[in-house]
Structures are given as structure tokens and as C-alpha cells.
Write an enzyme that holds these catalytic residues in place. Structure first.
Site, PDB file in Angstrom:
ATOM      1  N   GLU A  91       5.960  11.775   2.985  1.00 14.60           N
ATOM      2  CA  GLU A  91       5.730  10.942   1.902  1.00 14.60           C
ATOM      3  C   GLU A  91       4.571  11.281   0.920  1.00 14.60           C
ATOM      4  OE1 GLU A  91       4.570   6.761   3.540  1.00 14.60           O
ATOM      5  OE2 GLU A  91       5.687   7.342   5.237  1.00 14.60           O
ATOM      6  N   CYS A 111       0.427  13.026  12.521  1.00 18.13           N
ATOM      7  CA  CYS A 111      -0.819  13.387  12.537  1.00 18.13           C
ATOM      8  C   CYS A 111      -1.302  13.244  14.190  1.00 18.13           C
ATOM      9  CB  CYS A 111      -1.592  12.292  11.821  1.00 18.13           C
ATOM     10  SG  CYS A 111      -3.551  12.593  11.761  1.00 18.13           S
ATOM     11  N   CYS A 332       0.273   5.682   3.144  1.00 18.44           N
ATOM     12  CA  CYS A 332       1.000   6.612   3.725  1.00 18.44           C
ATOM     13  C   CYS A 332       1.366   6.377   5.010  1.00 18.44           C
ATOM     14  CB  CYS A 332       0.605   7.774   3.402  1.00 18.44           C
ATOM     15  SG  CYS A 332       1.229   8.644   1.867  1.00 18.44           S
TER      16      CYS A 332
END
Ligand code: SAH
Length: 343
Positions: A91, A111, A332
Site C-alpha cells: 500500500e 512486517c 497502512c
């Protein structure tokens, strides 16, 4: 196939030499890739068809294909869900400020950091983004919106300092005057605080702005929401930030997301002020964004204002972050997660 867009100019020149092409071809190709942001060799119209064919047999150009686009009706913020060459999603968000357009880019697919309030980490970690894929977020948005983006924040999906080498290469490429020519001073790196990498970054001699996602004044509270704190505690992160500011002469800022009943008390504000005493820095206070699965509750406006006033009365510069793109889920991680869940 080699990723041609992540090559530095010198590396590209070596490739051009290997292909027995004339030197000026490196300049032409580099400009197409980085200034124009083309997504295929066929767009390189000053190269012959046979040369374009030769290139496309050996190299590929990683780029961002728009899967979804959302435009805020409130403030013109635009959010993209981009598809990468291997079908992964990332994104980016484009925000319009008085001084120009800023893009918030992703640095990884997913992540590893596991912060408890964050959506990016929920869908897991897949891979690092290539330098070209970071740059392509700018190219795709610029081409689509017909604007020039002047500022970059590395604050989208991922932890930039966990993809260190590719991030450094990306910074050097976007700063190159043969390409996008964006000033390093207009680029901000946001990190959850990987201390050794902060020291590496200050040794690079790149005048980028550093933002630390602190979110708590002490280890007890911070470790509850940010697993990275078990490796690099609050004091070592603040020490690294002070060293960064001293060495680079760049002002460091801290992100502090306020979560009701977790880190928003007057005691927290006082403890934070105590730890930042004498440090010319800035604290950005952010009301936590609701992420469905996370169950965190925003602090009230009154609590947020009190927190700010307490910091200010103790000599710490603090502002409350204006929320842009409220109506399009602009923070995000949420779109990628929805896409992966098939919602
Ligand atoms: N990994 C980097 C950059 C990406 S996160 C970092 O940790 O800084 C960008 C910022 O958004 C960080 O400050 C992060 O802590 C914050 N953030 C993540 N989820 C949030 C949420 N639900 N509400 C408010 N801020 C959030």
C-alpha cells in the site's frame, strides 16, 4: 532475469558495457527507468526494437500495478493497493500539503516486528521490497495523478531498517539528479527502533529525517505493545536518537500513539518529558487508529490535549497529528490484509 531498475548507474553502465553497447545507452536507459518511470522496455522509444528485445530477454522492470485506488472525499488523500510482479500486495498513500505532495511508501511485504496495535504485521511477513519496488510506488502514483511528489515518508507497511541495504540504495536512487532528484532532507525514515541500524544510518552521511515510533515512556509499557523493546529498550532508543541528532544535525521526532488506559496518563507524559529533557526534538501525538482485530481504544480528545499540554509545560515540543484520509482507511496494512483475506 536481473532486476534492471535496482541497479545503480555504475552497475547499469557495467551491464551496458558487457552487452557491447555504446556508453550513452546507459544514460538513456537509466533516465527511462528512473526519471520517466516506464514499466516496459517497449516504452523506451529512442532504443531500437532489437535492443529493446535484447534487454527484455535478460532483464525485468519491477513495477507497481494499481489493484485498487481510493480517493478521500474529505481531503484529496489517495491510497493505492499495488500488486507486485509475484502477486504480493503493498500500500501507498499520497497526501497533499501546503508544501507539496508527500508519499508514504511501504518497504516490505508485511512486517516481522509484531507491534500489537498495527495492522501491517497481522498478515505476516513475506519478503523485503526491492529498491525498484520502493521507487515504483512513486512512479505509479506520479503517473496516475499527474503531479510531482516532493516528499517521501517510509512509514507504510514494513520496518525500513529491517530492509536496510535496499532502503539505502533506494534513497540514493531517488536523490539522483538523473532520476527523481528528491532532496534527502525531504525524506523521513520511521523506525520502531532497531538501535544498531540507527547507528549505521548516521554513518551513511545521508541527511534524512529520523522518526522513532516510541509510543511509551518506559520499558514496562513499551514491551507490552512492541516486542522489539525486549531487544532495544526505551533508554537505548532515546540515546541512539540523541546521537543521531548530534551527529547529523537533523531534528529527530517521536511518534506517540495514544491508546486509552495504556500509555495516555499524565504520569506517562511526565516520564516522557523527563527522558527527553534537553533534547531538541518533536513529539507527534497520534490517536490510535482502530484496527478491527486489535481492540485498542482511542484516548479522548481531552486526554490527548492534556497529554500535549503536560509535555509542552515541561519544555517538550509536541503536536497532535492531523488525520488525513479518515474515510479511506488511509493507515497502512489494512487493505493488504483485507485483500489477503478475500474480503
Ligand atoms: N515500522 C516503522 C514504519 C511503519 S509504521 C515504524 O514502526 O515506525 C508507521 C507508524 O504508524 C508507526 O509509528 C506505527 O507505530 C504507527 N501505527 C501502526 N499502527 C497504528 C495504529 N493502529 N494507530 C496509530 N498508529 C499506528
Amino acid at each position: 532475469m536481473t532486476d534492471i531498475k535496482s541497479l545503480s548507474f555504475d552497475e547499469l553502465s557495467e551491464e551496458v558495457e558487457k552487452l557491447n553497447l555504446q556508453k550513452f545507452r546507459a544514460c538513456q536507459i537509466y533516465q527511462w527507468l528512473h526519471k520517466e518511470g516506464v514499466t516496459s522496455f517497449d516504452e523506451m522509444t529512442n532504443l531500437s526494437k532489437s535492443l529493446r528485445d535484447t534487454l527484455s530477454e535478460r532483464y525485468f522492470i519491477p513495477h507497481c500495478e494499481t489493484e485498487d485506488k481510493y480517493v478521500s472525499q474529505l481531503d484529496d488523500t489517495v491510497k493505492y493497493l499495488f500488486k507486485l510482479y509475484d502477486g504480493e500486495y503493498i500500500e501507498s498513500v499520497i497526501m497533499k500539503y501546503k508544501y507539496g505532495y508527500t508519499i508514504c511508501i511501504s518497504t516490505q511485504v508485511g512486517c516481522k516486528m509484531g507491534c500489537k496495535f498495527c495492522a501491517s504485521t497481522l498478515a505476516g511477513f513475506k519478503r523485503n521490497l526491492l529498491p525498484a519496488e520502493m521507487e515504483s510506488q512513486l512512479h505509479a502514483a506520479q503517473r496516475d495523478l499527474c503531479v510531482r511528489i516532493s516528499h517521501i515518508v517510509l512509514m507504510g507497511i514494513g520496518e525500513p531498517l529491517d530492509n536496510y541495504d535496499n532502503v539505502i540504495k533506494f534513497l540514493k536512487t531517488v536523490n539522483d539528479e538523473k532520476g527523481l532528484n528528491i532532496s534527502l532532507r525531504d525524506i523521513t525514515i520511521s523506525t520502531c527502533g532497531i538501535v544498531p541500524r540507527i547507528y549505521n544510518l548516521m554513518d551513511e552521511g545521508l541527511p534524512v529525517t529520523l522518526t522513532i515510533s516510541l509510543h511509551a515512556p518506559n520499558d514496562e509499557i513499551r514491551s507490552k505493545t512492541m516486542p522489539i523493546n525486549d531487544r532495544y529498550g526505551v533508554d537505548s532508543v532515546i540515546k541512539a536518537s540523541r546521537d543521531y541528532a548530534e551527529k547529523t544535525s537533523r531534528r529527530v521526532s517521536f511518534e506517540y500513539t495514544l491508546i486509552k488506559g495504556v500509555n495516555d496518563s499524565a504520569e506517562c507524559a511526565k516520564e516522557l518529558a523527563q527522558k527527553l529533557k534537553g533534547f531538541i526534538c518533536h513529539v507527534n501525538l497520534i490517536p490510535v487508529n482502530d484496527v478491527k482485530e486489535r481492540g485498542n481504544i482511542k484516548s479522548s480528545d481531552k486526554t490527548i490535549n492534556n497529554f500535549k499540554d503536560t509535555l509542552k509545560s515541561l519544555g517538550i515540543n509536541a503536536t497532535i497529528r492531523r488525520t488525513l484520509g479518515k474515510d479511506i482507511n488511509a493507515s497502512c496494512g489494512q487493505l493488504r490484509r483485507r485483500k489477503n483475506n478475500g474480503d
